[in-house]
Design a protein around this motif. Structure first.
Motif, mmCIF file in Angstrom:
data_model
loop_
_atom_site.group_PDB
_atom_site.id
_atom_site.type_symbol
_atom_site.label_atom_id
_atom_site.label_comp_id
_atom_site.label_asym_id
_atom_site.label_seq_id
_atom_site.Cartn_x
_atom_site.Cartn_y
_atom_site.Cartn_z
ATOM 1 N N UNK A 1 50.304 47.532 28.789
ATOM 2 C CA UNK A 1 49.721 48.329 29.879
ATOM 3 C C UNK A 1 48.199 48.705 29.275
ATOM 4 N N UNK A 2 48.178 48.760 28.085
ATOM 5 C CA UNK A 2 46.601 49.206 27.393
ATOM 6 C C UNK A 2 46.094 48.217 27.582
ATOM 7 N N UNK A 3 46.432 46.871 26.940
ATOM 8 C CA UNK A 3 45.759 45.607 26.948
ATOM 9 C C UNK A 3 45.190 44.991 28.328
ATOM 10 N N UNK A 4 46.200 45.267 29.348
ATOM 11 C CA UNK A 4 45.558 44.954 30.605
ATOM 12 C C UNK A 4 44.584 45.821 31.049
ATOM 13 N N UNK A 5 44.561 47.151 30.672
ATOM 14 C CA UNK A 5 43.505 48.088 31.233
ATOM 15 C C UNK A 5 42.186 47.673 30.427
ATOM 16 N N UNK A 6 42.436 47.343 29.213
ATOM 17 C CA UNK A 6 41.058 47.062 28.372
ATOM 18 C C UNK A 6 40.282 45.771 28.891
ATOM 19 N N UNK A 7 41.279 44.741 29.411
ATOM 20 C CA UNK A 7 40.686 43.472 30.165
ATOM 21 C C UNK A 7 40.146 43.823 31.328
ATOM 22 N N UNK A 8 40.672 44.876 31.937
ATOM 23 C CA UNK A 8 40.349 45.196 33.458
ATOM 24 C C UNK A 8 39.110 45.727 33.239
ATOM 25 N N UNK A 9 38.819 46.723 32.330
ATOM 26 C CA UNK A 9 37.563 47.439 32.197
ATOM 27 C C UNK A 9 36.358 46.392 31.495
ATOM 28 N N UNK A 10 36.818 45.533 30.560
ATOM 29 C CA UNK A 10 35.709 44.669 30.038
ATOM 30 C C UNK A 10 35.122 43.685 31.120
ATOM 31 N N UNK A 11 36.045 43.256 31.829
ATOM 32 C CA UNK A 11 35.645 42.141 32.556
ATOM 33 C C UNK A 11 35.493 42.550 34.258
ATOM 34 N N UNK A 12 35.803 43.962 34.453
ATOM 35 C CA UNK A 12 35.501 44.317 35.621
ATOM 36 C C UNK A 12 36.499 43.595 36.928
ATOM 37 N N UNK A 13 37.681 43.273 36.555
ATOM 38 C CA UNK A 13 38.704 42.557 37.266
ATOM 39 C C UNK A 13 39.798 43.462 37.698
ATOM 40 N N UNK A 14 40.247 43.080 38.885
ATOM 41 C CA UNK A 14 41.665 43.773 39.320
ATOM 42 C C UNK A 14 42.746 43.838 38.226
ATOM 43 N N UNK A 15 43.816 44.718 38.218
ATOM 44 C CA UNK A 15 44.921 45.123 37.545
ATOM 45 C C UNK A 15 45.692 43.342 37.518
ATOM 46 N N UNK A 16 45.719 42.919 38.533
ATOM 47 C CA UNK A 16 46.498 41.483 38.672
ATOM 48 C C UNK A 16 45.781 40.755 38.006
ATOM 49 N N UNK A 17 44.567 40.351 38.130
ATOM 50 C CA UNK A 17 43.670 39.312 37.426
ATOM 51 C C UNK A 17 43.779 39.539 35.685
ATOM 52 N N UNK A 18 43.604 40.823 35.696
ATOM 53 C CA UNK A 18 43.645 41.383 34.140
ATOM 54 C C UNK A 18 45.150 41.004 33.477
ATOM 55 N N UNK A 19 46.106 40.906 34.128
ATOM 56 C CA UNK A 19 47.509 40.676 33.772
ATOM 57 C C UNK A 19 47.574 39.428 33.536
ATOM 58 N N UNK A 20 47.187 38.398 34.645
ATOM 59 C CA UNK A 20 47.061 37.050 34.315
ATOM 60 C C UNK A 20 46.216 36.595 33.252
ATOM 61 N N UNK A 21 45.210 37.126 32.916
ATOM 62 C CA UNK A 21 44.479 36.953 31.537
ATOM 63 C C UNK A 21 45.077 37.094 30.325
ATOM 64 N N UNK A 22 45.926 38.226 30.375
ATOM 65 C CA UNK A 22 46.788 38.566 29.265
ATOM 66 C C UNK A 22 47.895 37.719 29.119
ATOM 67 N N UNK A 23 48.604 37.443 30.229
ATOM 68 C CA UNK A 23 49.572 36.271 30.155
ATOM 69 C C UNK A 23 49.000 35.007 29.724
ATOM 70 N N UNK A 24 48.005 34.555 29.848
ATOM 71 C CA UNK A 24 47.639 33.312 29.345
ATOM 72 C C UNK A 24 47.424 33.104 27.858
ATOM 73 N N UNK A 25 47.122 34.262 27.213
ATOM 74 C CA UNK A 25 47.005 34.554 25.784
ATOM 75 C C UNK A 25 48.331 34.172 24.927
ATOM 76 N N UNK A 26 49.450 34.376 25.811
ATOM 77 C CA UNK A 26 50.958 34.552 25.392
ATOM 78 C C UNK A 26 51.374 33.198 25.743
#
Length: 75
Positions: free
Chosen positions: A50-75
């Motif tokens: 949850x913290x990683x998704x929030x960080x990505x969301x904040x840094x990139x100014x994207x929705x939670x859904x988009x941030x979640x996708x970006x995190x999933x791509x790392x794994x």
């Protein structure tokens, strides 16, 4: 089961165990991939999905859904 992955505030698509177990590796990939995320930022997250998704969301100014996708791509 698919409906559960869509529920609000839930990060079920992200395998939390994999994230914790591979945190060092995943955080290194994140820093290489995303210049705007620092080691200090990732130290605060400490493998928490949850913290990683929030960080990505904040840094990139994207929705939670988009941030979640970006995190999933790392794994």
């Amino acid at each position: 089961a698919l409906a559960l992955t869509k529920s609000k505030g839930n990060y079920m698509n992200i395998d939390k165990e994999v994230l914790m177990n591979r945190w060092k590796e995943i955080s290194q990939v994140a820093m290489k991939k995303w210049d705007s995320i620092s080691e200090k930022d990732l130290e605060k997250v400490k493998g928490n999905a949850a913290s990683l998704v929030a960080l990505v969301q904040e840094k990139f100014g994207v929705s939670r859904e988009e941030a979640t996708k970006k995190v999933e791509e790392l794994m």
